[in-house]
Write a protein that holds these residues in place. Structure first.
Motif, PDB file in Angstrom:
ATOM      1  N   ILE A  55      11.702   5.366 -12.969  1.00  0.00           N
ATOM      2  CA  ILE A  55      10.483   5.288 -13.780  1.00  0.00           C
ATOM      3  C   ILE A  55       9.631   4.297 -13.008  1.00  0.00           C
ATOM      4  CG2 ILE A  55       9.504   4.506 -15.970  1.00  0.00           C
ATOM      5  CD1 ILE A  55      12.180   5.322 -17.289  1.00  0.00           C
ATOM      6  N   VAL A  56       8.698   4.811 -12.207  1.00  0.00           N
ATOM      7  CA  VAL A  56       7.993   3.951 -11.257  1.00  0.00           C
ATOM      8  C   VAL A  56       6.495   3.874 -11.557  1.00  0.00           C
ATOM      9  CG1 VAL A  56       9.667   4.168  -9.373  1.00  0.00           C
ATOM     10  CG2 VAL A  56       7.861   5.888  -9.617  1.00  0.00           C
ATOM     11  N   ASN A  57       6.104   4.351 -12.728  1.00  0.00           N
ATOM     12  CA  ASN A  57       4.705   4.224 -13.125  1.00  0.00           C
ATOM     13  C   ASN A  57       4.651   3.691 -14.550  1.00  0.00           C
ATOM     14  OD1 ASN A  57       2.136   5.598 -14.504  1.00  0.00           O
ATOM     15  ND2 ASN A  57       1.708   5.117 -12.370  1.00  0.00           N
ATOM     16  N   GLY A  58       4.115   2.485 -14.674  1.00  0.00           N
ATOM     17  CA  GLY A  58       4.114   1.809 -15.966  1.00  0.00           C
ATOM     18  C   GLY A  58       3.153   2.441 -16.958  1.00  0.00           C
ATOM     19  N   THR A  59       1.999   2.919 -16.453  1.00  0.00           N
ATOM     20  CA  THR A  59       1.001   3.502 -17.356  1.00  0.00           C
ATOM     21  C   THR A  59       1.586   4.698 -18.096  1.00  0.00           C
ATOM     22  OG1 THR A  59      -0.707   2.849 -15.799  1.00  0.00           O
ATOM     23  CG2 THR A  59      -1.313   4.498 -17.439  1.00  0.00           C
ATOM     24  N   THR A  60       2.201   5.607 -17.354  1.00  0.00           N
ATOM     25  CA  THR A  60       2.743   6.814 -17.992  1.00  0.00           C
ATOM     26  C   THR A  60       3.937   6.473 -18.873  1.00  0.00           C
ATOM     27  OG1 THR A  60       3.875   7.203 -15.906  1.00  0.00           O
ATOM     28  CG2 THR A  60       1.923   8.533 -16.342  1.00  0.00           C
ATOM     29  N   PHE A 108       0.249  11.172  -9.150  1.00  0.00           N
ATOM     30  CA  PHE A 108       0.016  10.886  -7.722  1.00  0.00           C
ATOM     31  C   PHE A 108       0.652   9.551  -7.313  1.00  0.00           C
ATOM     32  CE2 PHE A 108      -3.520  13.810  -8.634  1.00  0.00           C
ATOM     33  CZ  PHE A 108      -3.363  14.709  -7.599  1.00  0.00           C
ATOM     34  N   ASP A 109       0.465   8.537  -8.167  1.00  0.00           N
ATOM     35  CA  ASP A 109       1.028   7.213  -7.885  1.00  0.00           C
ATOM     36  C   ASP A 109       2.556   7.303  -7.771  1.00  0.00           C
ATOM     37  OD1 ASP A 109       0.701   4.071  -8.124  1.00  0.00           O
ATOM     38  OD2 ASP A 109       2.234   4.616  -9.584  1.00  0.00           O
ATOM     39  N   ALA A 110       3.183   7.980  -8.714  1.00  0.00           N
ATOM     40  CA  ALA A 110       4.652   8.093  -8.688  1.00  0.00           C
ATOM     41  C   ALA A 110       5.125   8.921  -7.499  1.00  0.00           C
ATOM     42  CB  ALA A 110       5.146   8.710 -10.003  1.00  0.00           C
ATOM     43  N   ASN A 167       0.802  -1.217   0.000  1.00  0.00           N
ATOM     44  CA  ASN A 167       0.000   0.000   0.000  1.00  0.00           C
ATOM     45  C   ASN A 167       0.841   1.277   0.000  1.00  0.00           C
ATOM     46  OD1 ASN A 167      -1.905   1.995   0.543  1.00  0.00           O
ATOM     47  ND2 ASN A 167      -3.160   0.569   1.707  1.00  0.00           N
ATOM     48  N   LYS A 168       1.210   1.729  -1.216  1.00  0.00           N
ATOM     49  CA  LYS A 168       2.083   2.918  -1.312  1.00  0.00           C
ATOM     50  C   LYS A 168       1.395   4.176  -0.798  1.00  0.00           C
ATOM     51  CE  LYS A 168       0.144   2.735  -5.616  1.00  0.00           C
ATOM     52  NZ  LYS A 168      -0.062   1.649  -6.461  1.00  0.00           N
ATOM     53  N   ALA A 169       0.076   4.303  -1.077  1.00  0.00           N
ATOM     54  CA  ALA A 169      -0.622   5.536  -0.662  1.00  0.00           C
ATOM     55  C   ALA A 169      -0.604   5.656   0.860  1.00  0.00           C
ATOM     56  CB  ALA A 169      -2.056   5.518  -1.180  1.00  0.00           C
ATOM     57  N   ALA A 198      -4.777   9.087 -11.310  1.00  0.00           N
ATOM     58  CA  ALA A 198      -3.710   8.811 -10.334  1.00  0.00           C
ATOM     59  C   ALA A 198      -2.372   8.567 -11.034  1.00  0.00           C
ATOM     60  CB  ALA A 198      -4.072   7.602  -9.478  1.00  0.00           C
ATOM     61  N   ASP A 199      -2.435   7.964 -12.202  1.00  0.00           N
ATOM     62  CA  ASP A 199      -1.202   7.688 -12.949  1.00  0.00           C
ATOM     63  C   ASP A 199      -0.739   8.922 -13.723  1.00  0.00           C
ATOM     64  OD1 ASP A 199      -0.972   4.947 -12.178  1.00  0.00           O
ATOM     65  OD2 ASP A 199      -2.595   4.467 -13.552  1.00  0.00           O
ATOM     66  N   VAL A 200      -1.622   9.472 -14.578  1.00  0.00           N
ATOM     67  CA  VAL A 200      -1.151  10.530 -15.493  1.00  0.00           C
ATOM     68  C   VAL A 200      -0.882  11.852 -14.772  1.00  0.00           C
ATOM     69  CG1 VAL A 200      -2.219   9.503 -17.525  1.00  0.00           C
ATOM     70  CG2 VAL A 200      -3.467  11.266 -16.260  1.00  0.00           C
ATOM     71  N   ALA A 208       3.756   9.111  -4.482  1.00  0.00           N
ATOM     72  CA  ALA A 208       3.735   8.268  -3.273  1.00  0.00           C
ATOM     73  C   ALA A 208       4.975   7.373  -3.251  1.00  0.00           C
ATOM     74  CB  ALA A 208       2.459   7.421  -3.244  1.00  0.00           C
ATOM     75  N   LYS A 209       5.320   6.818  -4.412  1.00  0.00           N
ATOM     76  CA  LYS A 209       6.494   5.942  -4.486  1.00  0.00           C
ATOM     77  C   LYS A 209       7.784   6.730  -4.253  1.00  0.00           C
ATOM     78  CE  LYS A 209       4.024   2.808  -7.602  1.00  0.00           C
ATOM     79  NZ  LYS A 209       3.664   2.547  -8.999  1.00  0.00           N
ATOM     80  N   ALA A 210       7.827   7.974  -4.771  1.00  0.00           N
ATOM     81  CA  ALA A 210       9.018   8.817  -4.558  1.00  0.00           C
ATOM     82  C   ALA A 210       9.206   9.092  -3.072  1.00  0.00           C
ATOM     83  CB  ALA A 210       8.880  10.128  -5.337  1.00  0.00           C
ATOM     84  N   LYS A 222       9.134  -5.559 -14.139  1.00  0.00           N
ATOM     85  CA  LYS A 222       7.701  -5.265 -14.235  1.00  0.00           C
ATOM     86  C   LYS A 222       7.230  -4.547 -12.976  1.00  0.00           C
ATOM     87  CE  LYS A 222       6.407  -8.725 -17.522  1.00  0.00           C
ATOM     88  NZ  LYS A 222       5.989 -10.103 -17.758  1.00  0.00           N
ATOM     89  N   GLY A 223       6.562  -3.416 -13.172  1.00  0.00           N
ATOM     90  CA  GLY A 223       6.168  -2.596 -12.031  1.00  0.00           C
ATOM     91  C   GLY A 223       4.744  -2.812 -11.581  1.00  0.00           C
ATOM     92  N   ALA A 224       4.012  -3.671 -12.250  1.00  0.00           N
ATOM     93  CA  ALA A 224       2.607  -3.874 -11.899  1.00  0.00           C
ATOM     94  C   ALA A 224       2.191  -5.268 -12.360  1.00  0.00           C
ATOM     95  CB  ALA A 224       1.740  -2.808 -12.552  1.00  0.00           C
ATOM     96  N   GLY A 225       0.915  -5.590 -12.102  1.00  0.00           N
ATOM     97  CA  GLY A 225       0.392  -6.898 -12.516  1.00  0.00           C
ATOM     98  C   GLY A 225       0.340  -7.854 -11.340  1.00  0.00           C
TER      99      GLY A 225
HETATM  100  N1  HSE Z   1      -0.795   2.056 -11.742  1.00  0.00           N
HETATM  101  C1  HSE Z   1       0.576   1.738 -11.505  1.00  0.00           C
HETATM  102  C2  HSE Z   1       1.350   1.809 -12.810  1.00  0.00           C
HETATM  103  C3  HSE Z   1       0.812   0.382 -10.904  1.00  0.00           C
HETATM  104  O1  HSE Z   1       0.810   2.133 -13.856  1.00  0.00           O
HETATM  105  O2  HSE Z   1       2.539   1.558 -12.766  1.00  0.00           O
HETATM  106  C4  HSE Z   1       0.512   0.343  -9.457  1.00  0.00           C
HETATM  107  O3  HSE Z   1       1.320   1.186  -8.733  1.00  0.00           O
END
Ligand code: HSE
Length: 451
Positions: free
Chosen positions: A165-170, A208-210, A112-114, A203-205, A212-214, A316-319
């Motif tokens: 690079i901690v967000n796969g979507t972006t 916000f997700d990145a 739970n990163k958030a 959250a990705d674009v 929290a990880k930072a 792989k950062g997700a899945g």
């Molecule tokens: N949504 C995130 C991503 C994966 O695109 O990397 C979960 O943190």
């Protein structure tokens, strides 16, 4: 009796799983299917005590889990467990359940990163009070082992910088913009159609997700508390096809970077006080940089440490399965501690460095601007840089024709790359350039990192 026979007949450790979505399902399957190997590695069997879910009636017949183990009563499940795995996500009820689990003496593994970025210190305190472990490798960059390397393997070194690079979507979206010339919206739609981006990708674009990880990476790397709201954040929604093209012309690529740096805030006379800069924003990096070759939805974290030098972690950062791999690694670690005694590292925040404002971050800018092609314009532009104490590294000029017939005008496109300067000075320079009569348009502004 041999040692292994003795181990497998030992009393099982009770494992509670909170959440059975994409990650939870993979964790449940791996716990059951790898039970013998996990027992051998831990020294005691891991018994799945229950799986807390919101919808118990949902068809989960594809999972090798006894249906009677699914429950909506997460509160009583955590009270019976030796190890609690939290993969629900979000702040509540995850936080209350983790706190309750620790109070009852369970070690916790979470993805739970958030929650960690918002309330990490109170979770650490609860773990210390209860004498249990708190592990969370899966919270940053999915399958990639990065937190344990920073927290343990590099504990004797001085980490200077973490670029991730901690967000796969972006990364997928920016990669498509680079390889196809598509604009942001088109690339997001494609990512959604292929299941890389959520229906609501905010959250990705928006980063916000990145962010929290930072915060998690910086806290561990610099032994300093950094929360998600202290991280400067810019997403990728403003990145245009023109920005990506400008990067390509520099043999660079645009990436959404999580940047954590031990640095110095420059005061009067350039005297520095130590601090940490933690930020998430799009930036150009050279294609030749190890992060420049990270394609599709992959993640990577590049670490620079005094003695170790440069290290690169990629994967792989997700899945479901990749994230479950990190979760199970933590489960084995905390289970071993329960068998053999001792605990993993707790919070290390002794350095307590100030978190610097974005204006104090030292970076470089790439600026493209269309200007009148007449005497003195270059001098005006150069003066705007000089007045803000920003040194120009390179400047390139290309003539462009605009309009037709009587409206035809000669303009020039200037592409300026600066030396390193405080972000406040760089952004003030851009504002000054935008206000110059001779500047028609600032067409692209992008930070440059990694060189
Ligand atoms: N949504 C995130 C991503 C994966 O695109 O990397 C979960 O943190």
């Amino acid at each position: 009796m041999s040692e292994s026979e003795h181990e497998t007949t030992a009393e099982p450790l009770k494992v509670a799983l909170l959440g059975c979505g994409v990650v939870g399902s993979s964790v449940a399957r791996m716990l059951v299917e790898h039970a013998d190997d996990l027992t051998a590695r831990v020294g005691r069997p891991l018994h799945l005590e229950g799986v807390a879910v919101r919808r118990p009636g949902r068809d989960r017949s594809d999972l090798p889990v006894d249906p009677s183990l699914f429950t909506t009563d997460a509160e009583s499940l955590v009270e019976r467990a030796d190890i609690v795995i939290e993969v629900i996500g979000g702040i509540e009820p995850a936080r209350s359940l983790i706190q309750a689990a620790m109070k009852h003496g369970a070690s916790v593994v979470t993805a739970n990163k958030a929650l960690l970025a918002e309330d990490g210190p109170s979770l650490y305190a609860a773990a210390a009070d209860a004498g249990v472990d708190l592990y969370y490798e899966a919270a940053v960059a999915g399958a990639i082992p990065i937190l344990r390397p920073i927290r343990e393997s590099l504990a004797g070194d001085e980490v200077r910088r973490v670029l991730g690079i901690v967000n796969g979507t972006t990364n997928y979206v920016l990669d498509k913009m680079d390889t196809t010339g598509q604009g942001f919206h088109e690339a997001v739609e494609q990512a959604q159609a292929l299941g890389y981006a959520e229906a609501d990708p905010t959250a990705d674009v928006e980063g916000f997700d990145a962010a929290a990880k930072a915060a998690i990476l910086a806290s561990l790397a610099f032994h300093t508390r950094v929360s998600g709201d202290q991280v400067y954040r810019e997403g990728i929604t403003e990145v245009s096809a023109a920005d990506v093209q400008a990067a390509r012309e520099m043999d660079c690529v645009v990436k959404l970077l999580a940047i954590c740096e031990r640095t110095e805030a420059l005061g009067e006379g350039g005297v520095g006080t130590p601090g940490v800069s933690v930020r998430v924003h799009p930036a150009m990096i050279p294609r030749s940089h190890p992060l420049g070759g990270v394609r599709d939805a992959y993640n990577a974290v590049f670490v620079e440490a005094d003695a170790a030098g440069q290290l690169m972690f990629y994967g792989k950062g997700a899945g479901g399965d990749p994230t479950a791999s990190a979760v199970l690694g933590d489960v084995v670690a905390v289970a071993r501690h329960r068998v053999g005694g001792g605990r993993g590292p707790g919070e290390s925040a002794y350095a307590d460095l100030p978190v610097l404002d974005m204006g104090q971050a030292l970076t470089r800018y790439h600026i493209s601007l269309d200007v009148n092609d007449r005497p003195g314009v270059l001098a005006q532009v150069a003066t705007a840089f000089a007045e803000h104490g920003v040194s120009i590294e390179t400047v390139r000029q290309q003539l462009i024709e605009t309009g037709e017939g009587e409206d035809a005008q000669k303009q020039a496109r200037l592409v300026v790359v600066t030396h390193t300067a405080p972000d406040a000075a760089l952004s003030a320079t851009v504002e000054a350039l935008t206000g110059l009569d001779s500047v028609h348009e600032v067409t692209s502004v992008m930070r440059v990192e990694g060189s």
